[in-house]
Design an enzyme around this catalytic site. Structure first.
Site, PDB file in Angstrom:
ATOM      1  N   ASP A 154       0.844  -1.185   0.000  1.00 44.86           N
ATOM      2  CA  ASP A 154       0.000   0.000   0.000  1.00 44.86           C
ATOM      3  C   ASP A 154       0.880   1.236   0.000  1.00 44.86           C
ATOM      4  OD1 ASP A 154      -2.543   1.121  -0.104  1.00 44.86           O
ATOM      5  OD2 ASP A 154      -2.581   1.495   2.043  1.00 44.86           O
ATOM      6  N   TYR A 165       1.296   5.647  -0.521  1.00 43.36           N
ATOM      7  CA  TYR A 165       0.810   6.851   0.168  1.00 43.36           C
ATOM      8  C   TYR A 165       0.874   8.009  -0.817  1.00 43.36           C
ATOM      9  CZ  TYR A 165       0.275   9.521   4.619  1.00 43.36           C
ATOM     10  OH  TYR A 165      -0.186  10.284   5.681  1.00 43.36           O
ATOM     11  N   HIS A 180      -4.099  13.956   1.193  1.00 43.37           N
ATOM     12  CA  HIS A 180      -4.341  13.111   2.362  1.00 43.37           C
ATOM     13  C   HIS A 180      -3.138  13.162   3.298  1.00 43.37           C
ATOM     14  CE1 HIS A 180      -5.543   9.650   4.785  1.00 43.37           C
ATOM     15  NE2 HIS A 180      -4.384   9.081   4.507  1.00 43.37           N
ATOM     16  N   ARG A 224       1.449  17.081  13.187  1.00 35.26           N
ATOM     17  CA  ARG A 224       2.576  18.015  13.055  1.00 35.26           C
ATOM     18  C   ARG A 224       2.069  19.276  12.355  1.00 35.26           C
ATOM     19  NH1 ARG A 224       4.008  13.133  11.222  1.00 35.26           N
ATOM     20  NH2 ARG A 224       3.733  13.858   9.070  1.00 35.26           N
ATOM     21  N   GLU A 228     -10.886   4.041   3.768  1.00 35.71           N
ATOM     22  CA  GLU A 228      -9.906   4.773   2.966  1.00 35.71           C
ATOM     23  C   GLU A 228     -10.278   4.640   1.500  1.00 35.71           C
ATOM     24  OE1 GLU A 228      -5.836   3.939   3.877  1.00 35.71           O
ATOM     25  OE2 GLU A 228      -5.982   4.978   5.808  1.00 35.71           O
ATOM     26  N   GLU A 281      -9.432   4.412  -1.994  1.00 32.28           N
ATOM     27  CA  GLU A 281      -8.229   4.055  -2.750  1.00 32.28           C
ATOM     28  C   GLU A 281      -8.597   3.331  -4.038  1.00 32.28           C
ATOM     29  OE1 GLU A 281      -4.866   2.403  -0.819  1.00 32.28           O
ATOM     30  OE2 GLU A 281      -5.579   2.839   1.198  1.00 32.28           O
ATOM     31  N   TYR A 284       2.186   2.400  15.488  1.00 32.04           N
ATOM     32  CA  TYR A 284       2.867   2.561  14.204  1.00 32.04           C
ATOM     33  C   TYR A 284       4.327   2.989  14.322  1.00 32.04           C
ATOM     34  CZ  TYR A 284       2.848   7.701  13.969  1.00 32.04           C
ATOM     35  OH  TYR A 284       3.083   9.039  14.182  1.00 32.04           O
ATOM     36  N   THR A 291      -4.835   6.600   0.218  1.00 30.51           N
ATOM     37  CA  THR A 291      -6.061   7.396   0.219  1.00 30.51           C
ATOM     38  C   THR A 291      -5.915   8.600  -0.707  1.00 30.51           C
ATOM     39  OG1 THR A 291      -6.445   6.738   2.498  1.00 30.51           O
ATOM     40  CG2 THR A 291      -7.722   8.587   1.676  1.00 30.51           C
TER      41      THR A 291
END
Length: 437
Positions: A133, A135, A140, A149, A205, A207, A250, A366
């Site tokens: 997967d 990114y 997103h 952040r 999500e 996708e 994570y 996503t």
């Protein structure tokens, strides 16, 4: 990808299979591939045509030799062998099927191989050996990064390298299968130690799935200029996420139990030839963004390597279904939100010598857009759970509840061509299971 169009893309073409004419997803200009089982029959390769499914193997003898060989590859319980034969083979099959389905002289011979789709069972189209997967949705990435952040939402490597993680192939399931709410560890706000129990922040999500066709040998990277030849087609993907489990687990190695409990895909693979009219230029990088490194940069891919595919996600609660209400659209996005092209993902994935195999699954990540109405996850739509979504008849959601059903659809359209679609990717949330002691 190829932007080659031919007689199979003629918007005036009509099929003697009447339900295909004007069908929003499966006109004769589409001919997506899948695995189906007719009533009291074994799984085998099929093509969606309107509201029916054509048994490919059953009409193999009617096809010219190159298409016949492809049809025989499809006469199996998975499409791995057919996808692995490459896009020239898929094109020969497409041409042969198109001629049979548009020429009334073939109706009598082909009609017995057509089954009403509603009477058939759909299966995973391939045996998935590996799942990665990515990114690629930069909006997103910015939206999610800003939650954690605010002053520096994107990490320094994002615009230099396609980011991805190795997902779990064994838990990929076909549209229509329930998603069991996962259990796991979470660290609630203010808690000093983690708790164990059902996920409370379950998310969808938005996708797309990219299917690998021809593979490569271990140690032999796929050059960017030939990477598109290794992509067989696309489906819809919903990579479900347990956001509270994810937030705790994570770091430092990335997604684990928050992602591997279930991923849903739509059953039909729309081939790259079917998508040729919808090839588009890759969105220009904003001023100041770095150029991709040479192994990721191909002028032809930048000119026509993106895809103009529209995706929509809908939510239906148990109450809405009981009251006969239509599903509520949560968002609408586009594959043009990808910061990297599909070919760049293939080239990067293999550049270290990694061997890709027919039927491997690559997720886009996503694909949120810049506008609020195009955010592809509840995490973004609710600002991390702080702003509930208001649903019809007074209901609201921050994250998914048991009984909720998420439906993702996708389609492509352009002036001068017939609209084609991907069907749907649908799943309902089932309660978490109690652990046995």
């Amino acid at each position: 990808m190829t932007d080659r169009t031919d007689f199979t893309h003629d918007p005036a073409a009509r099929s003697w299979a009447e339900s295909a004419n004007g069908h929003p997803d499966f006109p004769v200009q589409n001919l997506p591939l899948g695995i189906f089982a007719p009533p009291s029959g074994k799984p085998r390769g099929g093509v969606a045509i309107g509201t029916e499914i054509l048994d490919i193997g059953a009409i193999a003898a009617l096809l010219p030799e190159d298409a016949r060989d492809a049809a025989l590859l499809a006469n199996d319980s998975t499409l791995n062998a057919l996808l692995g034969a490459g896009n020239d083979t898929l094109r020969a099959l497409r041409h042969g099927l198109f001629r049979l389905l548009t020429d009334p002289a073939w109706e009598k011979a082909v009609r017995p191989a057509l089954y009403p789709a509603g009477q058939c069972r759909l299966h995973l189209p391939v045996q998935i050996g590996d799942y990665t997967d990515f990114y690629t949705g930069i909006h997103h990435a910015v939206n999610v990064g800003r939650l954690f952040r605010p002053d520096n939402p994107l990490l320094p490597n994002y615009k230099h390298v396609p980011i991805g993680y190795h997902g779990r192939a064994s838990s990929v399931r076909i549209s229509g299968e329930d998603v069991v709410r996962p259990n796991g560890q979470t660290l609630p706000p203010g808690a000093q130690a983690p708790l164990f129990g059902p996920c409370k922040r379950l998310d969808h999500e938005l996708e797309m799935a990219i299917w690998v066709g021809r593979g490569n040998t271990l140690g032999r990277p796929i050059p960017i200029g030939r990477a598109a030849d290794h992509i067989a087609g696309l489906s819809i993907l919903n990579d479900w996420s347990a956001r509270d489990i994810q937030a705790w687990e994570y770091q430092p190695l990335g997604p684990f139990l928050a992602k591997n409990f279930h991923s849903s895909i739509s059953p039909w693979i729309v081939t790259m030839d079917a998508l040729a009219p919808f090839a588009a230029a890759q969105s220009p990088r904003p001023e100041g963004d770095p150029l991709p490194l040479p192994y990721l940069l191909d002028p032809a891919d930048q000119r026509r390597g993106a895809l103009d595919v529209t995706m929509e996600v809908f939510l239906s609660t148990a109450r809405m279904r009981a009251e006969g209400q239509a599903p509520h659209r949560l968002s609408r996005g586009s594959m043009t939100a990808m910061y990297w092209t599909p070919a760049q993902l293939i080239a990067h994935h293999s550049v270290n010598g990694c061997n890709l195999s027919p039927g491997d699954l690559l997720g886009t990540g996503t694909l949120s857009g810049a506008a609020d109405g195009s955010k592809g996850s509840l995490l973004e739509l609710t600002d991390g759970g702080k702003e509930p979504i208001r649903l019809p008849e007074g209901e609201s959601r921050t994250f998914l509840e048991d009984g909720d059903e998420v439906v993702i659809t996708a389609f492509a359209q352009a002036p001068g061509f017939a609209r084609i679609g991907f069907g749907e990717c649908r799943a309902r949330i089932a309660p978490a299971l109690r652990l046995e002691t």
